[in-house]
Design a protein around this motif. Structure first.
Motif, PDB file in Angstrom:
ATOM      1  N   LEU A 106       0.558  -1.198   0.063  1.00  0.00           N
ATOM      2  CA  LEU A 106       0.140   0.236  -0.063  1.00  0.00           C
ATOM      3  C   LEU A 106       0.736   1.371  -0.090  1.00  0.00           C
ATOM      4  CD1 LEU A 106      -2.812   1.288   0.158  1.00  0.00           C
ATOM      5  CD2 LEU A 106      -2.696   1.048   2.780  1.00  0.00           C
ATOM      6  N   ASP A 107       1.817   1.243   0.605  1.00  0.00           N
ATOM      7  CA  ASP A 107       2.679   2.392   0.714  1.00  0.00           C
ATOM      8  C   ASP A 107       3.592   2.600  -0.404  1.00  0.00           C
ATOM      9  OD1 ASP A 107       4.296   4.452   2.366  1.00  0.00           O
ATOM     10  OD2 ASP A 107       5.868   3.332   1.509  1.00  0.00           O
ATOM     11  N   ASP A 108       3.892   1.598  -1.194  1.00  0.00           N
ATOM     12  CA  ASP A 108       4.386   1.445  -2.701  1.00  0.00           C
ATOM     13  C   ASP A 108       3.629   2.331  -3.369  1.00  0.00           C
ATOM     14  OD1 ASP A 108       6.686   1.143  -4.555  1.00  0.00           O
ATOM     15  OD2 ASP A 108       5.111  -0.206  -5.165  1.00  0.00           O
ATOM     16  N   VAL A 109       2.213   1.741  -3.429  1.00  0.00           N
ATOM     17  CA  VAL A 109       1.114   2.259  -4.490  1.00  0.00           C
ATOM     18  C   VAL A 109       0.930   3.663  -4.152  1.00  0.00           C
ATOM     19  CG1 VAL A 109      -1.466   2.155  -5.115  1.00  0.00           C
ATOM     20  CG2 VAL A 109      -0.020   0.041  -4.687  1.00  0.00           C
ATOM     21  N   LEU A 110       0.914   4.177  -3.049  1.00  0.00           N
ATOM     22  CA  LEU A 110       0.640   5.722  -2.782  1.00  0.00           C
ATOM     23  C   LEU A 110       2.082   6.649  -3.255  1.00  0.00           C
ATOM     24  CD1 LEU A 110      -0.955   5.597   0.981  1.00  0.00           C
ATOM     25  CD2 LEU A 110      -2.196   6.079  -1.143  1.00  0.00           C
ATOM     26  N   THR A 111       2.928   6.028  -3.030  1.00  0.00           N
ATOM     27  CA  THR A 111       4.157   6.826  -3.331  1.00  0.00           C
ATOM     28  C   THR A 111       4.393   6.779  -4.854  1.00  0.00           C
ATOM     29  OG1 THR A 111       5.423   6.007  -1.654  1.00  0.00           O
ATOM     30  CG2 THR A 111       6.729   6.730  -3.406  1.00  0.00           C
ATOM     31  N   ARG A 112       3.973   5.898  -5.608  1.00  0.00           N
ATOM     32  CA  ARG A 112       4.056   5.934  -6.914  1.00  0.00           C
ATOM     33  C   ARG A 112       3.021   6.686  -7.629  1.00  0.00           C
ATOM     34  NH1 ARG A 112       7.083   1.745  -9.695  1.00  0.00           N
ATOM     35  NH2 ARG A 112       5.684   2.261 -11.432  1.00  0.00           N
ATOM     36  N   ALA A 113       1.670   6.701  -7.151  1.00  0.00           N
ATOM     37  CA  ALA A 113       0.763   7.575  -7.715  1.00  0.00           C
ATOM     38  C   ALA A 113       0.878   9.129  -7.097  1.00  0.00           C
ATOM     39  CB  ALA A 113      -0.840   7.117  -6.629  1.00  0.00           C
ATOM     40  N   MET A 114       1.524   9.379  -6.067  1.00  0.00           N
ATOM     41  CA  MET A 114       1.959  10.910  -5.823  1.00  0.00           C
ATOM     42  C   MET A 114       2.826  11.198  -6.724  1.00  0.00           C
ATOM     43  SD  MET A 114       2.075  10.823  -1.565  1.00  0.00           S
ATOM     44  CE  MET A 114       2.329  12.485  -1.573  1.00  0.00           C
ATOM     45  N   GLU A 115       3.891  10.527  -7.192  1.00  0.00           N
ATOM     46  CA  GLU A 115       5.028  10.899  -8.075  1.00  0.00           C
ATOM     47  C   GLU A 115       4.446  10.650  -9.570  1.00  0.00           C
ATOM     48  OE1 GLU A 115       8.059   8.279  -7.548  1.00  0.00           O
ATOM     49  OE2 GLU A 115       8.623   9.128  -5.460  1.00  0.00           O
ATOM     50  N   GLY A 116       3.134  10.180  -9.790  1.00  0.00           N
ATOM     51  CA  GLY A 116       2.733  10.281 -11.135  1.00  0.00           C
ATOM     52  C   GLY A 116       3.082   9.073 -12.116  1.00  0.00           C
ATOM     53  N   LEU A 117       3.563   8.180 -11.321  1.00  0.00           N
ATOM     54  CA  LEU A 117       4.052   7.007 -12.207  1.00  0.00           C
ATOM     55  C   LEU A 117       2.985   5.905 -11.942  1.00  0.00           C
ATOM     56  CD1 LEU A 117       7.421   6.386 -10.304  1.00  0.00           C
ATOM     57  CD2 LEU A 117       6.870   7.421 -12.520  1.00  0.00           C
ATOM     58  N   SER A 118       2.965   5.011 -12.904  1.00  0.00           N
ATOM     59  CA  SER A 118       1.922   4.025 -13.243  1.00  0.00           C
ATOM     60  C   SER A 118       1.988   2.773 -12.217  1.00  0.00           C
ATOM     61  CB  SER A 118       1.890   3.263 -14.626  1.00  0.00           C
ATOM     62  OG  SER A 118       1.210   2.049 -14.586  1.00  0.00           O
ATOM     63  N   ASN A 119       0.800   2.295 -11.675  1.00  0.00           N
ATOM     64  CA  ASN A 119       0.803   1.450 -10.677  1.00  0.00           C
ATOM     65  C   ASN A 119       0.676  -0.045 -11.316  1.00  0.00           C
ATOM     66  OD1 ASN A 119       1.167   2.279  -7.739  1.00  0.00           O
ATOM     67  ND2 ASN A 119      -0.671   3.476  -8.243  1.00  0.00           N
ATOM     68  N   ALA A 120       0.644  -0.047 -12.496  1.00  0.00           N
ATOM     69  CA  ALA A 120       0.412  -1.461 -13.161  1.00  0.00           C
ATOM     70  C   ALA A 120       1.927  -2.144 -13.038  1.00  0.00           C
ATOM     71  CB  ALA A 120       0.214  -1.210 -14.710  1.00  0.00           C
ATOM     72  N   PRO A 121       1.830  -3.239 -12.270  1.00  0.00           N
ATOM     73  CA  PRO A 121       3.296  -3.972 -12.194  1.00  0.00           C
ATOM     74  C   PRO A 121       3.684  -4.555 -13.472  1.00  0.00           C
ATOM     75  CG  PRO A 121       1.147  -5.220 -11.648  1.00  0.00           C
ATOM     76  CD  PRO A 121       0.669  -4.058 -11.975  1.00  0.00           C
ATOM     77  N   THR A 122       4.949  -4.700 -13.624  1.00  0.00           N
ATOM     78  CA  THR A 122       5.699  -5.154 -14.622  1.00  0.00           C
ATOM     79  C   THR A 122       5.660  -6.571 -14.513  1.00  0.00           C
ATOM     80  OG1 THR A 122       7.085  -3.192 -15.077  1.00  0.00           O
ATOM     81  CG2 THR A 122       7.985  -5.251 -16.049  1.00  0.00           C
ATOM     82  N   ASP A 123       5.229  -7.359 -15.688  1.00  0.00           N
ATOM     83  CA  ASP A 123       5.453  -8.886 -15.938  1.00  0.00           C
ATOM     84  C   ASP A 123       6.487  -9.375 -16.427  1.00  0.00           C
ATOM     85  OD1 ASP A 123       4.763 -11.339 -15.555  1.00  0.00           O
ATOM     86  OD2 ASP A 123       3.138 -11.395 -16.523  1.00  0.00           O
ATOM     87  N   PRO A 124       7.661  -9.926 -15.702  1.00  0.00           N
ATOM     88  CA  PRO A 124       8.899 -10.394 -16.532  1.00  0.00           C
ATOM     89  C   PRO A 124       8.398 -11.717 -17.196  1.00  0.00           C
ATOM     90  CG  PRO A 124       9.135 -10.649 -14.074  1.00  0.00           C
ATOM     91  CD  PRO A 124       7.925  -9.808 -14.322  1.00  0.00           C
ATOM     92  N   ASN A 125       7.382 -12.519 -16.731  1.00  0.00           N
ATOM     93  CA  ASN A 125       7.158 -13.511 -17.273  1.00  0.00           C
ATOM     94  C   ASN A 125       6.649 -13.314 -18.721  1.00  0.00           C
ATOM     95  OD1 ASN A 125       8.018 -15.270 -14.972  1.00  0.00           O
ATOM     96  ND2 ASN A 125       6.041 -15.135 -14.092  1.00  0.00           N
ATOM     97  N   ALA A 126       5.801 -12.440 -18.689  1.00  0.00           N
ATOM     98  CA  ALA A 126       5.271 -11.967 -20.044  1.00  0.00           C
ATOM     99  C   ALA A 126       6.356 -11.536 -21.153  1.00  0.00           C
ATOM    100  CB  ALA A 126       4.185 -10.946 -19.924  1.00  0.00           C
ATOM    101  N   GLN A 127       7.320 -11.086 -20.523  1.00  0.00           N
ATOM    102  CA  GLN A 127       8.447 -10.518 -21.445  1.00  0.00           C
ATOM    103  C   GLN A 127       9.356 -11.649 -21.999  1.00  0.00           C
ATOM    104  OE1 GLN A 127      10.496  -7.340 -19.763  1.00  0.00           O
ATOM    105  NE2 GLN A 127       8.735  -6.389 -18.872  1.00  0.00           N
TER     106      GLN A 127
END
Length: 736
Positions: free
Chosen positions: A10-31
């Motif tokens: 939750l803390d990471d989600v709030l920090t990224r939202a305040m910085e204007g970053l996307s909260n969609a996690p990167t999926d290395p398996n998909a890559q």
């Protein structure tokens, strides 16, 4: 304190939202996912069937809906899967035959290609001596490897209190399983076969006849039935075949086990289902053969391991195939478990019960990276063969010179007469001196080169196998530095086998934990383990195996160490204060010391029961004057007060108990009398002791011995130090 995962997320989600970053996690398996398949015009079910046939064979019944419910198709597939890997293990099994024969002492053998091993015809008057060093070296290795108990180490992935408690529970459970599964016996058997075969296997399964008996499983009131527990058996190399991808570091995609069992065992294990399977007519060509059907010579077990070779003679036998298929995200997400007896399916097809293949390979430390490695003992064969050949030449020489030889003319000796059983008279023909008709030939010994070569080969064998004077304890009169150097050299010889066994036990731990997470729905009280270890007694359930833990067996705990040296280290630790007398008694290996219960152990056991009662919310046992306040406070701190994730009511109850213990300790220090027998309150009330600020309460580690004057109270009251010392001396003199 470790931040819980949800709070950190939750803390990471709030920090990224305040910085204007996307909260969609990167999926290395998909890559790294493979490219999507080309459109073949087939339906998803047809694509799935094609994938399953490619992975598990063209006759895999689950790929065709028309055969998925036919049990005969599953039984046929089990046999075909076993036969598909016959040629891949044929060469290895051929060499395993030779290794087992060498261990049994049959060492003058040879074979044509993959034909049977036989002893060639012996020339007349030729000696074939066998000085079997193989069995002695292998038996010594087996004894050394089994001399130590593995040290299980379970470390929590985080410092969260709940993870630490689960790691402690898992540590206890693994120690319990080591005894419950009778691993000392099972491991000895597995190492025995791995020494000649390169690898053997532990097959773990759920045994419904094990475990504690519980009324909740009974079909009527008062009836108890066992809860079941993990069973383990040793399998030989000819009983297990795996998928082609398997190597020493790559786990197989599927495992097939073939066992020849008595029909009575099939009935005992599977009941009426096993009876129908054992009585069913076998298909043409599928009649079980006790020996030889695994791809080994039919006489190898009979000649090398007589007890195993003759175990089922004159018994009606049948075959049992057990198949485990690892989960595959597309073909079989839940894996597969199937048991076939004869031509009938007695279990399954069902998902893999523990989400892991319960077959653990045990290797002998060979550097061969194959799944079926060449054993270490094959490196000793050349030395053993040359020792036998050289010793045979020596024996032939002794045989020639043992009875004496004479140099005579043709037909010179007429007759020989024995008189009195001790005197021999030889009559000769011919004129002239007798020395011209018959002369004794001086005997001669074998050449020194033979003796030197024999000594060289014997020393080379001992150095390679570790079966030498150092390991046999025959080295004396050396300096301490030389002894340490020889011990280090010896440990290097046994290190590969020790490391291989520790890796096998690590895999065994992981499978055991998966099995307990699956089968321990009802909490198991493992108090039997805690009889001598009150700090380990607790109840275990499947929730204790949630999450992740780092489990391993340290190879250092399996490294051979002489008992005398272990006792020396133990005494040294006690004298230097590294351990106390209680830990010394725990680590002692003699029963006379292990059976001693110290007061501290009894106090800690009672403190554990009180802490468990407080955490469970049930009334805790009353506080007694005989309680050791320091031990009880220490247990309360470790179990409850220093944990940050418990109910505040539990922490408050523990704090109240801790304060009452501190008050009782102060009352004892002040010379207070114990409560009268039959008093309703076993412990002193908080009001009977002057109230102190929290920072001045006596700590558990600083409680003075009983009978010593309360210096803290007297100093606070302004009593001179000289008077305090006089009072202490007077109290101690009265106690003496």
């Amino acid at each position: 304190m470790t931040i819980p995962y949800t709070d950190a997320l939750l803390d990471d989600v709030l920090t990224r939202a305040m910085e204007g970053l996307s909260n969609a996690p990167t999926d290395p398996n998909a890559q790294v996912a493979p490219n999507p398949p080309e459109d073949s015009g087939q339906s998803p079910d047809e694509d799935m069937a094609a994938l399953q046939r490619a992975l598990y064979g063209a006759d895999y019944p689950g790929a065709d809906p028309s055969t998925a419910e036919e049990m005969s198709a599953w039984a046929s597939w089990a046999r075909s899967l076993w036969e598909s890997r016959r040629e891949s293990v044929q060469m290895h099994l051929h060499l395993v035959e030779r290794n087992r024969l060498f261990r049994a002492g049959q060492q003058w053998i040879s074979a044509n290609g993959l034909g049977p091993w036989r002893e060639p015809a012996r020339p007349r008057d030729a000696a074939r001596v066998v000085y079997n060093m193989m069995d002695k070296a292998l038996d010594q290795r087996l004894q050394i490897l089994m001399d130590q108990r593995p040290g299980f180490m379970v470390a929590p992935t985080t410092q969260d209190p709940d993870d630490k408690r689960k790691a402690q529970a898992q540590q206890l459970a693994l120690e319990y399983q080591y005894d419950q599964q009778q691993m000392p016996r099972v491991a000895r058997e597995a190492v025995f076969w791995a020494q000649t075969d390169g690898v053997s296997f532990w097959h773990m399964f759920w045994d419904p006849d094990k475990g504690p008996w519980d009324e909740r499983l009974g079909s009527r009131p008062g009836e108890k039935k066992p809860l079941g527990d993990i069973g383990c058996q040793t399998l030989r190399v000819e009983q297990v075949r795996v998928s082609p991808n398997a190597t020493a570091s790559q786990a197989p995609h599927w495992v097939v086990i073939r066992e020849v069992i008595p029909r009575a065992e099939a009935v005992f294990r599977y009941g009426l289902t096993g009876l129908d399977a054992a009585d069913a007519n076998m298909s043409v060509g599928d009649a079980p053969a006790y020996s030889g059907a695994e791809g080994m010579g039919s006489w190898v077990l009979t000649q090398t391991t007589i007890g195993e070779g003759q175990r089922m003679r004159n018994e009606d036998v049948t075959e049992r195939f057990t198949i485990y298929v690892a989960p595959h995200p597309d073909a079989l997400p839940d894996g597969l478990h199937l048991i076939v007896v004869g031509d009938a399916v007695v279990f399954g097809p069902s998902p893999l019960l523990w989400n892991a293949i319960p077959v653990v390979p045990i290797r002998d430390g060979s550097s061969d990276p194959s799944y079926y490695p060449r054993p270490v003992m094959e490196q000793w064969l050349d030395h053993q063969i040359r020792v036998n050949a050289l010793l045979s030449k020596w024996v032939e020489n002794i045989r020639v010179n043992a009875g004496g030889r004479f140099l005579t003319r043709p037909n010179a000796i007429a007759t020989e007469t024995f008189m009195g059983g001790v005197t021999s008279m030889i009559e000769i023909r011919g004129a002239g001196p007798m020395t011209e008709s018959i002369q004794p030939v001086q005997g001669f010994s074998v050449g020194n080169d033979v003796k030197e070569a024999l000594a060289l080969e014997k020393t080379a064998f001992e150095d390679a196998s570790g079966w030498n004077a150092v390991s046999r304890g025959q080295v004396t009169g050396e300096s301490g530095r030389a002894i340490i150097a020889s011990r280090e050299q010896l440990e290097r010889v046994f290190s590969p086998g020790v490391n291989a066994l520790s890796m096998a036990f690590t895999d065994w731990c992981k499978v055991s934990m998966a099995a307990m997470a699956w089968g321990y729905d009802v909490p198991r009280a493992l108090g039997a383990v805690g009889k001598g270890r009150p700090d380990l007694a607790r109840a275990i359930s499947s929730t204790d195996f949630d999450g992740q833990s780092d489990v391993r067996v340290d190879p250092a705990t399996l490294m051979p160490m002489p008992y005398a040296f272990r006792l020396y280290l133990l005494d040294n630790w006690l004298q230097t204060g590294v351990i106390d007398i209680k830990e010394y008694r725990r680590r002692q290996m003699f029963a006379v010391a292990k059976d001693i219960n110290t007061p501290d152990e009894d106090q800690e056991a009672r403190a554990k029961r009180i802490a468990d009662a407080i955490r469970s919310g049930i009334p805790a046992p009353e506080m007694r004057w005989q309680d050791n306040e320091a031990i009880h406070q220490d247990v309360l701190e470790r179990e409850i007060l220093l944990q940050d994730d418990l109910d505040p009511m539990v922490i408050a109850a523990a704090q109240e108990r801790w304060t009452a213990l501190a008050n009782q300790a102060m009352q004892k220090q002040g010379g207070g009398a114990p409560p009268m027998a039959g008093s309703p309150s076993a412990g002193p009330s908080a009001a009977s002791v002057p109230s102190l600020p929290p920072g001045q309460l006596p700590l558990a580690s600083g409680n003075p011995p009983i009978g010593v004057a309360p210096m803290l109270q007297q100093q606070m009251g302004g009593v001179p130090e000289a008077e305090i010392a006089a009072q202490q001396a007077d109290i101690l003199s009265r106690q003496a």
